[in-house]
Scaffold this motif. Sequence first.
Motif, PDB file in Angstrom:
ATOM      1  N   GLN A   8       0.814  -1.209   0.000  1.00 24.75           N
ATOM      2  CA  GLN A   8       0.000   0.000   0.000  1.00 24.75           C
ATOM      3  C   GLN A   8       0.856   1.273   0.000  1.00 24.75           C
ATOM      4  O   GLN A   8       0.492   2.277  -0.598  1.00 24.75           O
ATOM      5  CB  GLN A   8      -0.911   0.012   1.256  1.00 24.75           C
ATOM      6  N   ASP A   9       2.005   1.202   0.689  1.00 21.04           N
ATOM      7  CA  ASP A   9       2.856   2.376   0.801  1.00 21.04           C
ATOM      8  C   ASP A   9       4.252   1.908   1.218  1.00 21.04           C
ATOM      9  O   ASP A   9       4.435   0.745   1.613  1.00 21.04           O
ATOM     10  CB  ASP A   9       2.283   3.360   1.841  1.00 21.04           C
TER      11      ASP A   9
ATOM     12  N   GLN B 155      -5.529   1.369   7.056  1.00 14.01           N
ATOM     13  CA  GLN B 155      -4.347   2.237   6.992  1.00 14.01           C
ATOM     14  C   GLN B 155      -3.777   2.204   5.580  1.00 14.01           C
ATOM     15  O   GLN B 155      -3.544   1.140   5.012  1.00 14.01           O
ATOM     16  CB  GLN B 155      -3.281   1.768   7.999  1.00 14.01           C
ATOM     17  N   SER B 156      -3.539   3.365   4.990  1.00 13.79           N
ATOM     18  CA  SER B 156      -3.109   3.429   3.589  1.00 13.79           C
ATOM     19  C   SER B 156      -1.731   4.060   3.403  1.00 13.79           C
ATOM     20  O   SER B 156      -1.230   4.100   2.290  1.00 13.79           O
ATOM     21  CB  SER B 156      -4.131   4.227   2.774  1.00 13.79           C
ATOM     22  N   ARG B 157      -1.154   4.558   4.483  1.00 10.02           N
ATOM     23  CA  ARG B 157       0.164   5.165   4.351  1.00 10.02           C
ATOM     24  C   ARG B 157       1.014   4.830   5.584  1.00 10.02           C
ATOM     25  O   ARG B 157       0.489   4.497   6.646  1.00 10.02           O
ATOM     26  CB  ARG B 157       0.071   6.678   4.146  1.00 10.02           C
TER      27      ARG B 157
ATOM     28  N   GLY C 170      -1.487  -4.559   2.730  1.00  7.61           N
ATOM     29  CA  GLY C 170      -2.885  -4.769   3.100  1.00  7.61           C
ATOM     30  C   GLY C 170      -3.208  -6.242   3.187  1.00  7.61           C
ATOM     31  O   GLY C 170      -2.343  -7.086   3.395  1.00  7.61           O
TER      32      GLY C 170
END
Length: 925
Positions: free
Chosen positions: A448-449, A528-530, A465
């Motif tokens: 994801q990041d 959570q994406s970052r 993820g």
Amino acid sequence: MSVTEEKRPAITTLSSNNARDWHSLAPREALDLLQVDPKQGLTQEEVTRRQEQYGRNIMTQKKQQSALVLFLLQFHQPLIYILLLATIVTLLLGEYIDSSVIFGVVLINSVIGFIQESKALAAIDALSKSMSAKATVLRDGSKKQIDASELVPGDIVLLQSGDKFPADVRLVQARDLKVDESALTGESVAVEKHTEAVAADDVLGDRFSMGFASTVVTYGQATGLVVETGDKTEVGKIQESISSAQNLDTPLTIKIKEFSRLLLWVILGLSAAVFLVEYLRGADPADTFMLAVALAVGAIPEGLPVAVTIMLALGVSKMAKRRAIIRKLVAVETLGSTNVICSDKTGTLTQNQMTVQQIMAGGEKYTVTGLGYRPDGEIQQDEKTAELSSNQALEQCLKAGLLCNDSTVKETDGQWLIEGDPTEGALEVAARKAGFERRELEDQQPRQDAIPFESEYQYMATLHGGENPVIYLKGSVEAMLERCSQALLPSGEQGDLDKQSIETQVEQMASEGLRVLAFAMLQAGNGQSRVDHEHTSSDLVFLGLQGMIDPPRKEAMEAVALCQRAGIDVKMITGDHAVTAAAIASQIGLKGNQKNGQLVAVTGKQLQQIGDQELPDIVEKTAVFARVAPEQKLRLVKALQSRDRVVAMTGDGVNDGPALKQANIGIAMGITGTDVAKDASDMVLTDDNFSSIEGAVEEGRGVFDNLTKFIVWTLPTNLGESLILLLAVVLNSQLPMQPVQLLWVNMTTSVLLGLMLVFEPKEPGIMDRPPRPTDQPLLTTKLIMRTLLVGFLMLISSYGLFLYELDQGATLAEAQTVVTTVFVVVESFYLLNCRSLVRPIGQIGWFTNPWVYYGIGAMFLVQALFIYTPFMNMLFGSSPLDGMQLLRIIGAGALVFTIVSIEKQIRFRLAAQKRKAAPKREQLA
């Protein structure tokens, strides 16, 4: 008036006298000393003034000898004098074809030598090209792209990934900067750079605040201050070293020069003495002169340079099959005399493929089998296949290495290659050996990041993820332990983190030369994406350690052992760190000074403190030299040569150029080698493998053996011919051979008989004997005695038959034909004896070299034409012979063969008894 103009003397003084100290100055100090504003750069006016003061940013080409002088110098050799004399002699005899052939040999040898020397000088041109590039600079407050040759000290240059440093630069700003300095320092991986000052006495590879001309930015960005340009850069100093390195004669050429010089004076002396004796007797001056000419023709080994060239050329062909391309013919023979090999580490003794070898996870230690990037092998514990299900920490540690990773491993044309950083590639290979597939894992836990690696933080992190979002991290042990509070246990539960135990394990792995990375994880929040540094600053779960190394080649280990058994010392000279170098050297089996059972590596910094008087002793005893600067490699080679060592030096970088040229034989890498290294070398390895050097040494020894056999075979003929003419002078009798007949024997037998020794296979145990001592003459006492024996046997048999034929009423032409044929037949029989200088022919096999018999057959056929065809009779003054005359001639040849065979058999048995008695004497002692 500008500030720069007011402080002009300071610039000149610092740049000329303290060039080595830029790395020890803070960025601000360096900027102040060169009077430049890092935000504005130099003005164009100031650039012009400094260009006048310092010159252009190019390397000065040293004035070389003209092509004509270089070509004429090829004739400045004693052996060439002899051949030129032979050319004049045959020309005076009216033998224009033979005269042309001999001069043709001289010309061809000289052209080959000229071409070889011209190619050697191309190394300097290649160095100059390495600095030609574009540069982005800051001038008058604006960015400009200029030709690198226009740079001056004080210029501000801007660099990013993929750029080549256009000059030596003091780094002012650096962000995640990594530089490939392998061509200059030998460092096997990209070096992390920073702006902090380092110690003044740090060697080139440890000057992390500097960027050097011709090195390449592989990652990150930087702003740098140009501090040295042109000849004063590190690569410029290497050019100066290459220019000053000596072109050394090979052991064989030295011996042939000595032998040829002696032979030249002997021939001239004998010819003059014969002329004087006959003249005083009142003989016709013209006849006396022709007699002196005949003696000179008989004594000159016309076929020697031809044989040397052809044998060396065949050696080149044989070595090419063993992946060693010879650039200079004499290198073939030099290899056979080599007694020290100075080898680079990376890619030559090692795989040049980082490989994970040890894993520590959940408090348990594992080993990883398999070498290189090919994903063949497995994770083992106590020599049994490890079960991942029994240790969740091991499973997660391997997953972290595979997913927190920007590199990939791919198979291309049967070869497994890394796209990206070799360290990351090794982590993927380790995970694949455990059964993990990258694509499958990435589908289950998509990235994801990510936080890319930054030198400030010393780690990389990736957010993934899936059903159980997780953050994986990898980095330095210090960075991970600082952020971890728990450790993952084999059961999958979290437990206390024993930092001291982990640090002890790291020390143990590092002592074995392993590069150790630590791994950690953190459960991410749903959705959570970052990820950023705040998320990873604390409360991480420690997963384990992976230790990797560029492992030694199996075939290199075997080759090193074979070389050492053959009396050849092998030394590792590398730009890598001392601990890694010593560990690899121990695995390979190098022999040298040890401490607590471990090989001791001498570093470049230590070499700086060692004087020239003490250095040869230290170099002799030491097997590993690490973090070595370019000029130190050259110094090490010279130290070994001061002890009369014949040194082979391997290298692939620009930094290796001077040492490669100075060494008795320079060996460049064909795959990873730079043009500078290849042009300065005598030999190029097509597979960059040390085992190919061992194979080339073996072939070189075989070539030297065969050259010696040819010389031992041909000299008795020249001796016998000279003696028979001298005897005729003493007895005041008719000449047993005409000058043209002498030339016939020398030229035809050299080509049809002597050159068949080229195809003689290597004798058993060729790599079990020590190298030939450098002070050992070309012919030992035993071989000189054999040469005298055969020479006198030729004299007795030929002159005896000459007198017998005349007594039986044969014409002078018939008697001279008998003498000529005796020399041909005796040489043919003696050729069989010369197939081995030590072993009886029965021990090497009668038919292991069929070319010998083809040559003898061809020689007999040509000699039959000499005897029986009217044209040859007219040309050479020969005459047909009857059957009984031929039988007597063959009997003479068989007699010589028998006597020499008995002499060899006696010597061989005595030598065997001596070797057998030696162990008993040692036991008694």
